[in-house]
Scaffold this active site. Sequence first.
Site, PDB file in Angstrom:
ATOM      1  N   CYS A  85      -1.126   7.089   6.911  1.00 25.21           N
ATOM      2  CA  CYS A  85      -1.982   6.872   8.072  1.00 25.21           C
ATOM      3  C   CYS A  85      -2.694   8.173   8.458  1.00 25.21           C
ATOM      4  CB  CYS A  85      -1.160   6.293   9.230  1.00 25.21           C
ATOM      5  SG  CYS A  85      -2.165   5.555  10.544  1.00 25.21           S
ATOM      6  N   HIS A 194       2.322   1.912   6.881  1.00 19.63           N
ATOM      7  CA  HIS A 194       3.464   2.797   7.109  1.00 19.63           C
ATOM      8  C   HIS A 194       4.712   2.340   6.349  1.00 19.63           C
ATOM      9  CE1 HIS A 194       2.046   5.315  10.590  1.00 19.63           C
ATOM     10  NE2 HIS A 194       1.140   4.352  10.619  1.00 19.63           N
ATOM     11  N   GLU A 196       7.410   3.898   5.808  1.00 13.67           N
ATOM     12  CA  GLU A 196       8.644   4.391   6.426  1.00 13.67           C
ATOM     13  C   GLU A 196       9.199   3.426   7.468  1.00 13.67           C
ATOM     14  OE1 GLU A 196       5.482   5.968   9.252  1.00 13.67           O
ATOM     15  OE2 GLU A 196       5.654   5.348   7.161  1.00 13.67           O
TER      16      GLU A 196
END
Length: 232
Positions: A85, A194, A196
Site C-alpha cells: 500500500c 494488505h 499482512e
Amino acid sequence: MRIGVITFPGSLDDRDAQRAVRIAGAEPVALWHGSHDLEGVDALILPGGFSYGDYLRCGAIASLSPIMTEVVDAANAGMPVLGICNGFQMLVEAHLLEGGLIRNDHGSFICRDQVLRVENASTAWTGDFAAGQEITIPLKNGEGGFIASEETLDRLEGEGRVAFRYVDVNPNGSLRDIAGITNDRGNVVGLMPHPEHAVEAGFGPDTAAAMRSGVDGLGFFTSVIRSALVEA
C-alpha cells in the site's frame, strides 16, 4: 531469516507486518526511517499507512527518508523488498518500480476483502503461489489507482511484471486491473492490498469454510523465506 520492517512517521501497519513475519517463521527486525543501518537483514518490508500524512503525494516524502538510500542500494543488489500500500507508493516514488498511484477513481477511501489473481508466481514474494491462483487479501486505500503510460503498461505485461490483478471488481480504477507489479529481477514487489492482514485464522477475510478464516496473505512471507533458503 531476518526481515526488516521500516517504520516511517505515519506508518500504520508496521506492527502487523512484523507479526506476519513472525507467524511465517522468520525474525522481524524493526527499522527506523531516520537510520542508515539495515542491521544485516535479509529482506525488507515497507508497510502500509499514511507516511507524512500523505502530503504532497502519497509516499513522496517518505521516499526521501535517510534509510531509503540503503533500501535502493539493497534492492538494486538483489535483496527482496516488499512494498504494501503506502510502501508500494514509496517504491514507485523511489523509482524502484514503474508507474504511479493516484486518487481512487470514485474519489472515496475503500476498505474491502479483495480477490486477486496471481499473475507472476516466480518473484521472491510469490513463489508459494501458482500462476492463475485466486487469493483474497484485505484492501484499504484512498489513492490506489495504478497508472502508467500505454508503452509502460505494454512492457509490464509483455515482460510478465504484472504480479497481481484485481478480480470481479476494480476497486480504484487501476489501469488494466493491476493490483501489484514487480521489477525485472523479481526481487522487488509492490501491491496495494494488505497481505499482512490475512495471515492468521480468526482475523483474516471470510471464506467458504468459516468467518475470518482466510490466510492467503501468509504465502507472501513464506515465499520470501523459501526463496532465501533456495539461494543459500
